[in-house]
Design a protein around this motif. Structure first.
Motif, mmCIF file in Angstrom:
data_model
loop_
_atom_site.group_PDB
_atom_site.id
_atom_site.type_symbol
_atom_site.label_atom_id
_atom_site.label_comp_id
_atom_site.label_asym_id
_atom_site.label_seq_id
_atom_site.Cartn_x
_atom_site.Cartn_y
_atom_site.Cartn_z
ATOM 1 N N LEU A 129 0.825 -1.218 0.000
ATOM 2 C CA LEU A 129 0.000 0.000 0.000
ATOM 3 C C LEU A 129 0.855 1.262 0.000
ATOM 4 C CD1 LEU A 129 -2.988 -0.880 2.333
ATOM 5 C CD2 LEU A 129 -3.133 -0.049 -0.011
ATOM 6 N N GLN A 130 1.962 1.226 0.721
ATOM 7 C CA GLN A 130 2.859 2.389 0.722
ATOM 8 C C GLN A 130 3.467 2.602 -0.660
ATOM 9 O OE1 GLN A 130 5.664 2.462 3.983
ATOM 10 N NE2 GLN A 130 4.077 1.897 5.449
ATOM 11 N N SER A 131 3.826 1.513 -1.327
ATOM 12 C CA SER A 131 4.350 1.619 -2.697
ATOM 13 C C SER A 131 3.282 2.167 -3.640
ATOM 14 C CB SER A 131 4.822 0.254 -3.204
ATOM 15 O OG SER A 131 5.904 -0.206 -2.444
ATOM 16 N N LEU A 132 2.057 1.669 -3.499
ATOM 17 C CA LEU A 132 0.960 2.154 -4.327
ATOM 18 C C LEU A 132 0.701 3.637 -4.057
ATOM 19 C CD1 LEU A 132 -1.231 1.558 -6.424
ATOM 20 C CD2 LEU A 132 -2.716 0.819 -4.531
ATOM 21 N N GLN A 133 0.801 4.043 -2.807
ATOM 22 C CA GLN A 133 0.608 5.455 -2.439
ATOM 23 C C GLN A 133 1.607 6.350 -3.176
ATOM 24 O OE1 GLN A 133 -1.702 6.916 -0.380
ATOM 25 N NE2 GLN A 133 -0.796 8.905 -0.821
ATOM 26 N N GLN A 134 2.823 5.870 -3.342
ATOM 27 C CA GLN A 134 3.845 6.651 -4.059
ATOM 28 C C GLN A 134 3.533 6.762 -5.555
ATOM 29 O OE1 GLN A 134 6.416 8.292 -2.509
ATOM 30 N NE2 GLN A 134 5.298 7.640 -0.701
ATOM 31 N N LEU A 135 2.991 5.669 -6.127
ATOM 32 C CA LEU A 135 2.704 5.638 -7.559
ATOM 33 C C LEU A 135 1.357 6.260 -7.920
ATOM 34 C CD1 LEU A 135 3.872 2.003 -8.352
ATOM 35 C CD2 LEU A 135 5.052 4.124 -8.952
ATOM 36 N N GLU A 136 0.325 5.885 -7.193
ATOM 37 C CA GLU A 136 -1.055 6.284 -7.487
ATOM 38 C C GLU A 136 -1.796 6.577 -6.187
ATOM 39 O OE1 GLU A 136 -2.560 6.815 -10.338
ATOM 40 O OE2 GLU A 136 -0.968 6.122 -11.675
ATOM 41 N N LEU A 139 -5.583 5.631 -5.999
ATOM 42 C CA LEU A 139 -5.867 4.193 -5.906
ATOM 43 C C LEU A 139 -5.604 3.679 -4.496
ATOM 44 C CD1 LEU A 139 -4.412 2.745 -9.248
ATOM 45 C CD2 LEU A 139 -6.779 3.346 -8.702
ATOM 46 N N ALA A 140 -4.543 4.143 -3.885
ATOM 47 C CA ALA A 140 -4.234 3.716 -2.514
ATOM 48 C C ALA A 140 -5.327 4.177 -1.556
ATOM 49 C CB ALA A 140 -2.875 4.256 -2.081
ATOM 50 N N GLN A 141 -5.813 5.385 -1.737
ATOM 51 C CA GLN A 141 -6.865 5.901 -0.858
ATOM 52 C C GLN A 141 -8.154 5.101 -1.032
ATOM 53 O OE1 GLN A 141 -8.539 9.724 -1.815
ATOM 54 N NE2 GLN A 141 -9.240 10.041 0.280
ATOM 55 N N VAL A 142 -8.511 4.820 -2.267
ATOM 56 C CA VAL A 142 -9.753 4.088 -2.545
ATOM 57 C C VAL A 142 -9.692 2.683 -1.946
ATOM 58 C CG1 VAL A 142 -11.082 3.025 -4.418
ATOM 59 C CG2 VAL A 142 -10.444 5.421 -4.554
ATOM 60 N N ILE A 143 -8.573 1.991 -2.133
ATOM 61 C CA ILE A 143 -8.466 0.629 -1.612
ATOM 62 C C ILE A 143 -8.437 0.635 -0.088
ATOM 63 C CG2 ILE A 143 -5.960 0.225 -1.555
ATOM 64 C CD1 ILE A 143 -8.296 -2.164 -3.291
ATOM 65 N N GLU A 144 -7.820 1.641 0.486
ATOM 66 C CA GLU A 144 -7.790 1.749 1.949
ATOM 67 C C GLU A 144 -9.188 2.002 2.509
ATOM 68 O OE1 GLU A 144 -4.601 3.502 4.901
ATOM 69 O OE2 GLU A 144 -5.665 5.096 3.856
ATOM 70 N N LEU A 145 -9.944 2.882 1.874
ATOM 71 C CA LEU A 145 -11.309 3.149 2.326
ATOM 72 C C LEU A 145 -12.188 1.915 2.179
ATOM 73 C CD1 LEU A 145 -11.876 6.726 0.845
ATOM 74 C CD2 LEU A 145 -11.536 6.118 3.253
ATOM 75 N N TYR A 146 -11.954 1.150 1.136
ATOM 76 C CA TYR A 146 -12.768 -0.040 0.889
ATOM 77 C C TYR A 146 -12.431 -1.166 1.874
ATOM 78 C CZ TYR A 146 -15.032 -3.875 -1.586
ATOM 79 O OH TYR A 146 -15.817 -4.953 -1.919
ATOM 80 N N LEU A 173 -8.407 -2.333 -10.157
ATOM 81 C CA LEU A 173 -7.042 -2.059 -10.597
ATOM 82 C C LEU A 173 -6.067 -2.105 -9.407
ATOM 83 C CD1 LEU A 173 -5.065 -1.188 -12.814
ATOM 84 C CD2 LEU A 173 -5.729 1.185 -12.359
ATOM 85 N N ALA A 174 -6.437 -1.455 -8.310
ATOM 86 C CA ALA A 174 -5.568 -1.434 -7.132
ATOM 87 C C ALA A 174 -5.393 -2.830 -6.558
ATOM 88 C CB ALA A 174 -6.142 -0.486 -6.079
ATOM 89 N N ARG A 175 -6.474 -3.602 -6.488
ATOM 90 C CA ARG A 175 -6.403 -4.967 -5.964
ATOM 91 C C ARG A 175 -5.453 -5.814 -6.813
ATOM 92 N NH1 ARG A 175 -11.976 -7.966 -5.381
ATOM 93 N NH2 ARG A 175 -12.407 -5.783 -5.289
ATOM 94 N N ALA A 176 -5.564 -5.713 -8.138
ATOM 95 C CA ALA A 176 -4.686 -6.478 -9.022
ATOM 96 C C ALA A 176 -3.227 -6.060 -8.820
ATOM 97 C CB ALA A 176 -5.107 -6.283 -10.475
ATOM 98 N N TRP A 177 -2.996 -4.756 -8.724
ATOM 99 C CA TRP A 177 -1.640 -4.256 -8.510
ATOM 100 C C TRP A 177 -1.087 -4.747 -7.173
ATOM 101 C CZ3 TRP A 177 1.406 -1.566 -5.217
ATOM 102 C CH2 TRP A 177 2.613 -1.088 -5.724
ATOM 103 N N LEU A 178 -1.907 -4.679 -6.116
ATOM 104 C CA LEU A 178 -1.468 -5.122 -4.787
ATOM 105 C C LEU A 178 -1.152 -6.616 -4.780
ATOM 106 C CD1 LEU A 178 -3.915 -3.135 -2.491
ATOM 107 C CD2 LEU A 178 -1.430 -2.804 -2.667
#
Length: 188
Positions: A129-136, A139-146, A173-178
């Motif tokens: 999630l921290q890596s995703l936060q740096q890139l997008e 997307l990180a916020q949406v997946i965290e809220l979900y 998209l975020a789930r697949a990336w994670l």
């Protein structure tokens, strides 16, 4: 007849120093926070050293001591879910230190499992999630809220200013990336 409670007004009153507002707010949010914590930990065995109630207590304590200007119910639960994630990560990291030879008096047994969220090791998920936060960041916020906030697509859409369809697409998209990112952690 019970008068409906204005959550945002209670947050404002609490922020303005009214202790009765916190007393009225606590029971409104506590059960929801416990439900979220139980969902995070549903993959855990019964003998796990960290219980959902302890996660809620610690996160709620951090929240009320944080002196953050909470705007509304969605903001409150987004922040609370982030704090619960931090509690789980901190616990997992402290357990990792125990296993690396820094024992404390209450060392857990070998049968205790690492904390997991959605079936993933919480430390790997947090790193991803921290890596995703740096890139997008969106997307990180949406997946965290979900996942961590337990919010619906419509609630996330209202919080983020996007459509529910966009939120659905972002979560997929975020789930697949994670999952790809976490799989990379597992293979190293």
């Amino acid at each position: 007849m019970q008068v409906p409670v204005n959550f945002t007004q209670l947050l404002t009153d609490w922020r303005d120093g009214n202790p009765q507002a916190l007393e009225r707010l606590t029971p409104l949010v506590y059960e929801e926070l416990r439900r979220l914590a139980r969902n995070y930990m549903r993959g855990e065995r019964g003998g796990h050293t960290l219980q959902a109630t302890a996660v809620v207590h610690e996160a709620f304590l951090r929240l009320i001591q944080g002196n953050v200007a909470l705007q509304d119910r969605a903001h409150f639960f987004a922040l609370a879910s982030r704090l619960m994630r931090r509690v789980l990560v901190d616990h997992a990291k402290s357990r990792g230190r125990l296993k690396r030879g820094h024992p404390q008096e209450d060392e857990p047994s070998q049968e205790d499992s690492e904390p997991q969220v959605a079936g993933f090791d919480v430390i790997n998920l947090d790193d991803a999630l921290q890596s995703l936060q740096q890139l997008e960041p969106r997307l990180a916020q949406v997946i965290e809220l979900y996942y961590f906030g337990g919010m619906t697509y419509d609630q996330i859409a209202a919080e983020s200013g996007a459509s529910a369809a966009t939120v659905h697409r972002d979560i997929r998209l975020a789930r697949a990336w994670l999952m790809q990112e976490i799989a990379g952690y597992s293979s190293t």
